[in-house]
Design a protein around this motif. Structure first.
Motif, mmCIF file in Angstrom:
data_model
loop_
_atom_site.group_PDB
_atom_site.id
_atom_site.type_symbol
_atom_site.label_atom_id
_atom_site.label_comp_id
_atom_site.label_asym_id
_atom_site.label_seq_id
_atom_site.Cartn_x
_atom_site.Cartn_y
_atom_site.Cartn_z
ATOM 1 N N PRO A 9 -3.187 -10.851 -4.895
ATOM 2 C CA PRO A 9 -4.351 -10.881 -4.009
ATOM 3 C C PRO A 9 -4.111 -11.800 -2.817
ATOM 4 O O PRO A 9 -3.386 -12.800 -2.933
ATOM 5 C CB PRO A 9 -5.464 -11.439 -4.910
ATOM 6 N N PRO A 10 -4.707 -11.499 -1.642
ATOM 7 C CA PRO A 10 -4.454 -12.307 -0.450
ATOM 8 C C PRO A 10 -4.846 -13.772 -0.604
ATOM 9 O O PRO A 10 -4.225 -14.649 -0.006
ATOM 10 C CB PRO A 10 -5.304 -11.619 0.636
ATOM 11 N N GLU A 11 -5.864 -14.058 -1.436
ATOM 12 C CA GLU A 11 -6.287 -15.452 -1.603
ATOM 13 C C GLU A 11 -5.187 -16.299 -2.230
ATOM 14 O O GLU A 11 -5.058 -17.494 -1.939
ATOM 15 C CB GLU A 11 -7.532 -15.540 -2.501
ATOM 16 N N VAL B 39 -11.326 -18.446 -1.661
ATOM 17 C CA VAL B 39 -11.978 -17.123 -1.645
ATOM 18 C C VAL B 39 -13.210 -17.072 -0.750
ATOM 19 O O VAL B 39 -13.865 -16.028 -0.672
ATOM 20 C CB VAL B 39 -12.385 -16.699 -3.076
ATOM 21 N N LEU B 40 -13.554 -18.169 -0.079
ATOM 22 C CA LEU B 40 -14.866 -18.254 0.558
ATOM 23 C C LEU B 40 -15.120 -17.155 1.579
ATOM 24 O O LEU B 40 -16.150 -16.469 1.526
ATOM 25 C CB LEU B 40 -15.048 -19.635 1.207
ATOM 26 N N VAL B 41 -14.197 -16.964 2.534
ATOM 27 C CA VAL B 41 -14.426 -15.957 3.581
ATOM 28 C C VAL B 41 -14.536 -14.560 2.980
ATOM 29 O O VAL B 41 -15.479 -13.809 3.267
ATOM 30 C CB VAL B 41 -13.295 -16.005 4.637
ATOM 31 N N LEU B 42 -13.583 -14.219 2.116
ATOM 32 C CA LEU B 42 -13.598 -12.888 1.521
ATOM 33 C C LEU B 42 -14.792 -12.730 0.578
ATOM 34 O O LEU B 42 -15.339 -11.631 0.438
ATOM 35 C CB LEU B 42 -12.285 -12.628 0.785
ATOM 36 N N PHE B 43 -15.225 -13.816 -0.070
ATOM 37 C CA PHE B 43 -16.398 -13.784 -0.945
ATOM 38 C C PHE B 43 -17.666 -13.510 -0.139
ATOM 39 O O PHE B 43 -18.517 -12.702 -0.542
ATOM 40 C CB PHE B 43 -16.507 -15.105 -1.698
ATOM 41 N N LEU B 44 -17.822 -14.173 0.994
ATOM 42 C CA LEU B 44 -19.000 -13.941 1.834
ATOM 43 C C LEU B 44 -19.058 -12.495 2.322
ATOM 44 O O LEU B 44 -20.128 -11.885 2.404
ATOM 45 C CB LEU B 44 -18.990 -14.907 3.026
ATOM 46 N N CYS B 45 -17.887 -11.954 2.650
ATOM 47 C CA CYS B 45 -17.840 -10.545 3.089
ATOM 48 C C CYS B 45 -18.192 -9.596 1.941
ATOM 49 O O CYS B 45 -18.979 -8.667 2.104
ATOM 50 C CB CYS B 45 -16.451 -10.201 3.634
ATOM 51 N N SER B 46 -17.621 -9.836 0.763
ATOM 52 C CA SER B 46 -17.827 -8.907 -0.352
ATOM 53 C C SER B 46 -19.214 -9.038 -0.959
ATOM 54 O O SER B 46 -19.797 -8.043 -1.404
ATOM 55 C CB SER B 46 -16.762 -9.140 -1.432
#
Length: 536
Positions: A345-347, A28-35
């Protein structure tokens, strides 16, 4: 496991726990940083790329520390504790605001550094211990004759494949943890998961009434789908968006608690079983006294050839990992934007890869062993070359599919209205086919690369050389940002063509070096002897 060193499964289980905790965060790291911080995808993937590169560069540091101190087990234990401290920091659910992002984002990066440094102390040194297990295993087998030694040497590749499979057991389960906890926490607070909503919320918080009509309409529709009404008052609507982001990201923070628990479980397994593990032996200081000048020169020449062979394979590994680890960057974005993921979910799609690793490891092992028994064995360098070709085919498939569909760049696709975009999205089978191909390639390259390094590495530099393999991964990870950059700027079929070309060129280069690499490792002679034995 029968026919392998006794400590193999214990080492694999210890590694499996660590990988479970790591992949919870990685999924989830990339999507977490964005969100959480409202970062643009390019900046989030740059942080991800640096972090991922740091994990493997710091493996060199971990290898040097263990080689110099000869305290491999203590270095591994320290690494697990440092990783756990990084996950503890990530688990604290602090709301990101304009007032605190100046210190909260750097704190998150510090946590990522601790995870990377701890991983560097742990990963390569545990692999070095596994390599030493097979060194000792072969020494013991040699006491029972040449045939026993030949059989023992043939076990090394399959042993690293088994070790690698256990890594992916953790990787299979982990990607489900963060999305499940996030969705549960959203539900507890009257919301639902939507991949597009965090970016819209950040835009509205930053711009307010200046947000475009189309974006405002889309955000209102997404909230309405979960029976939430967006207030007409801008300040109240911004508070709603802030609340959604807080709930959305808090659920992810809670998943990092599971990462902490996984580190502690891995540490417990290691402490309970470490007596079974050998310590890579230091090279005897007086060894050279017994050799003539000519013998010393021959030994030095052989050592150079081994190091040249190792670096040649490391260069190929750079290009493989650059292509393979797009699963956490451009492939996550592709799953989010171009694939129907309303139910999944994409993750979670990242779990497809470890699922195939577990499913395919033993069939591929049996294939290799069957060929060897029939006198048609394939050397480790040739397996790596074949793996690069398979990876190229996976990207060839993706490129052809996206070209047929007429997909534009990621940026252009996201600008389409929701109805048009939904009609053009691909079915999930596209991701399944891609991940199947890349997983087969991975099984031809990654565990066998570890095995190859353990064969050619000088005995007093086992930790460093395993760190160099991970360092090659680091170099490949350092270029991960290129994938999302291309993905957002050119038609995505052209993006996949870039990776396809790199994989096929690497295969050709590797095939050109195969005979030399087989000679350096002695595999050619062993394969020829096995063939002669079958013909008798």
């Amino acid at each position: 496991m029968k026919g392998h060193p006794k400590g193999l499964i214990a080492a694999a289980l210890s590694n499996m726990g660590e990988r479970f905790g790591y992949y919870i965060m990685n999924a989830v790291l990339v999507l977490f940083l964005c969100s959480k911080f409202g970062l643009a995808e390019e900046k989030a993937t740059l942080i991800y790329s640096i972090f991922y590169m740091g994990i493997y560069i710091l493996s060199l540091v971990g290898g040097i520390i263990a080689d110099r101190t000869q305290n491999y087990k203590g270095t591994i234990q320290t690494g697990l504790l440092i990783m756990a401290s990084g996950y503890v920091i990530l688990a604290i659910p602090i709301l990101a605001t304009a007032g605190n992002i100046g210190w909260l984002l750097p704190l998150t990066c510090v946590a990522l550094f601790l995870i990377a440094f701890g991983n560097g102390l742990f990963k390569g040194n545990l692999q070095a211990i596994v390599g030493q297990m097979y060194d000792d295993f072969e020494i013991e087998a040699a006491k029972h004759g040449e045939e026993a030694l030949r059989i023992a040497k043939n076990k090394r590749d399959s042993g690293f494949q088994i070790f690698y499979m256990f890594i992916n057991v953790g990787g299979l389960i982990a990607p489900f943890v963060a999305p499940l906890l996030r969705s549960w926490w959203l539900g507890q607070n009257g919301f639902e998961y939507n991949a597009d909503l965090p970016a819209l919320c950040h835009q509205f918080i930053a711009t307010g009434s200046a947000l475009g009509d189309e974006a405002m309409t889309k955000m209102t529709e997404l909230f309405a789908a979960m029976n939430v009404t967006v207030p007409a008052d801008t300040v109240a609507a911004q508070e709603l968006c802030q609340n959604y982001l807080n709930v959305f990201n808090t659920g992810v923070h809670y998943s990092f608690i599971a990462s902490v628990a996984a580190m502690l479980i891995s540490l417990t397994i290691f402490l309970c079983t470490k007596k079974k593990f050998p310590t890579p032996a230091k090279k005897a200081a007086q060894e050279s006294v017994h050799y003539t000048t000519e013998e010393k020169l021959a030994m030095a020449k052989e050592l150079k050839q081994r190091l040249y062979a190792m670096f040649a394979v490391l260069i190929i590994a750079v290009f493989f990992w650059w292509s393979f680890h797009q699963n956490g960057t451009s492939m996550s974005l592709f799953a989010r934007d171009f694939v129907i993921t309303s139910a999944i979910p994409p993750e979670v799609w990242q779990a497809v890869n470890p699922f195939f690793v577990i499913l395919l490891t033993f069939p591929i092992m049996w294939l290799f062993e069957g060929l060897t028994r029939r006198g048609k064995g394939i050397s480790t360098p040739r397996k790596i070359a074949i793996g690069m070709g398979i990876a190229g085919c996976a990207y060839l498939f993706l490129s052809i599919f996206c070209n047929i569909q007429g997909y534009p760049s990621g940026t252009e696709f996201r600008a389409l209205d929701a109805t048009t975009a939904a009609a053009q999205k691909a079915a999930p089978w596209v991701l399944i086919v891609y991940y199947f191909g890349m997983t087969v390639a991975e099984l031809f390259i990654s565990p066998l690369g570890l095995s190859f390094i353990s064969k050619v590495a000088p005995k007093n530099l086992l930790g460093l050389c395993q760190g160099l393999w991970l360092g090659a991964t680091a170099v490949g990870n350092g270029f991960l940002w290129i994938g999302p950059a291309l993905y957002n700027k050119i038609p995505i079929w052209k993006c996949w063509i870039v990776f396809m070309t790199v994989c096929f060129l690497s295969m050709i280069v590797m095939l050109c070096m195969v005979k030399w690499l087989e000679k350096v490792t002695g595999e050619r002679a062993a394969l020829d002897a096995a063939k002669e034995e079958v013909q008798k």
